[in-house]
Design a protein around this motif. Structure first.
Motif, short mmCIF file in Angstrom:
data_model
loop_
_atom_site.label_atom_id
_atom_site.label_comp_id
_atom_site.label_asym_id
_atom_site.label_seq_id
_atom_site.Cartn_x
_atom_site.Cartn_y
_atom_site.Cartn_z
N THR A 138 -4.60 -1.16 -2.90
CA THR A 138 -5.66 -1.41 -1.94
C THR A 138 -5.73 -2.92 -1.65
O THR A 138 -5.06 -3.71 -2.31
N THR A 139 -6.57 -3.31 -0.70
CA THR A 139 -6.74 -4.74 -0.43
C THR A 139 -7.26 -5.47 -1.66
O THR A 139 -6.81 -6.58 -1.98
N ARG A 195 0.83 -1.20 0.00
CA ARG A 195 0.00 0.00 0.00
C ARG A 195 0.86 1.25 0.00
O ARG A 195 0.62 2.20 -0.77
N THR A 231 -2.09 0.53 -9.76
CA THR A 231 -2.94 0.32 -8.60
C THR A 231 -4.02 1.38 -8.54
O THR A 231 -4.02 2.35 -9.31
N TYR A 236 -4.46 -5.96 -4.07
CA TYR A 236 -3.54 -6.99 -3.59
C TYR A 236 -4.04 -8.39 -3.96
O TYR A 236 -3.27 -9.25 -4.40
#
Length: 339
Positions: free
Chosen positions: A27-28, A21, A49, A31
């Motif tokens: 972000t999650t 991050r 991203t 990921y």
């Protein structure tokens, strides 16, 4: 699930997510989609991203566009909408009443809504008095005839209109690059294909599903937190190997539409497949591109990674800085360098 998929401990994943991050703006969701738990930092730097995308959009499309209004967008590309649409603020009362009389089933939308929000499915046995005023007061001012989708697409999920999501990049000459295609499918009884728990089908350049469904289900379902599942959680249909009908026709249609809005260099297209051919659901100038960098696209296309950072830099003539901002600069990259 990520610990099982990567073979790493939860602590190491947690620390890696924090690093990703801060260093890459992931972000999650990024990921998970990009498979960062299974990639080293040299490959992570190849991805755009979500935080990088916030800098890219205004650089290539400007900060605001009148086409963010769905009715304005409809007027620009009206010939590619194969269904009736009316506006409760712009169409005549006669046009509105005619629409309601002919379409007992329809969708009502907020013209500024995003990500499937403020979209309501309406089914009436008879025309209810005052329905137009009620919808207008609720901010749902664009009415659209319900789409009847091709049976080969309906079998993915019978409840939603399952849409082909294509993102295109255009250079200053108007040459188009198509990002890897995704079919978005509702995983439950939702009437829209854009919500949590989405069942994603990853396609190759011929419109064939080349992996099991990519799925982030609700906790507590029989799939737990698995990401790739072989069958749709509601219908039990196994999509791998299926061909999306009218796929090439949809790409041709997108090429024609993109020429009509040259001011937008990055566009997300949502296309429904009907028995008669592709039907434009909508397009937007601020598309998410996490889906098109899915980790499993690397296997489908035979590449070491699915990141499109260098592709974007090459097409748009920009460079991402270490702080994830953008500067204008022509870069030396070729199509062989990118997915």
């Amino acid at each position: 699930a990520e610990a099982r998929r990567s073979g790493k401990s939860r602590l190491s994943l947690y620390l890696d997510m924090i690093k990703s991050r801060h260093r890459f703006g992931a972000t999650t969701t990024d990921y998970l989609e990009f498979g960062f738990s299974m990639q080293d930092d040299s490959l992570k730097s190849e991805y755009i991203t979500s935080h990088m995308l916030t800098a890219l959009k205004p650089a290539v499309n400007g900060k605001e566009s009148p086409l963010e209004d769905k009715w304005v967008a409809y007027q620009r590309l009206r010939a590619f909408y194969k269904r009736d649409c009316v506006s409760l603020t712009e169409s005549s009362e006669e046009e509105i009443q005619d629409f309601l009389g002919r379409h007992p089933v329809f969708f009502a939308k907020d013209v500024t809504g995003r990500c499937g929000h403020q979209v309501v499915y309406i089914e009436q046995e008879r025309q209810e008095p005052g329905v137009a005023n009620h919808l207008r007061d609720s901010g749902l001012t664009m009415l659209e005839e319900a789409i009847v989708q091709h049976p080969d697409v309906a079998r993915f999920s019978v409840h939603s209109v399952n849409t082909l999501r294509i993102v295109t990049f255009a250079n200053d000459s108007g040459d188009l690059v198509f990002l890897p295609p995704v079919m978005r499918v509702s995983s439950d009884t939702s009437r829209t294909d854009n919500h949590y728990g989405l069942f994603l089908l990853l396609l190759d350049d011929d419109g064939i599903v080349r992996s099991d469904g990519y799925f982030q289900p609700y906790p507590g379902t029989k799939y737990g937190y698995d990401l790739l599942v072989p069958e749709h959680p509601l219908t039990g249909f196994s999509p791998k190997g299926s061909r999306v009908p009218y796929f090439k026709e949809a790409l041709d249609q997108i090429s024609k539409m993109a020429k009509l809005i040259p001011e937008l260099k990055m566009i997300g297209w949502d296309i429904a497949m009907t028995p008669e051919g592709p039907d434009l659901v909508e397009f937007n100038d601020d598309p998410g591109i996490d889906l098109h960098q899915n980790y499993y696209f690397a296997d489908i296309y035979g590449k070491p990674h699915a990141g499109i950072r260098r592709l974007a830099e090459h097409v748009f003539g920009v460079v991402f800085q270490p702080d994830l901002s953008i500067r204008q600069a022509k870069v030396d990259a070729t199509s062989s360098d990118v997915l």
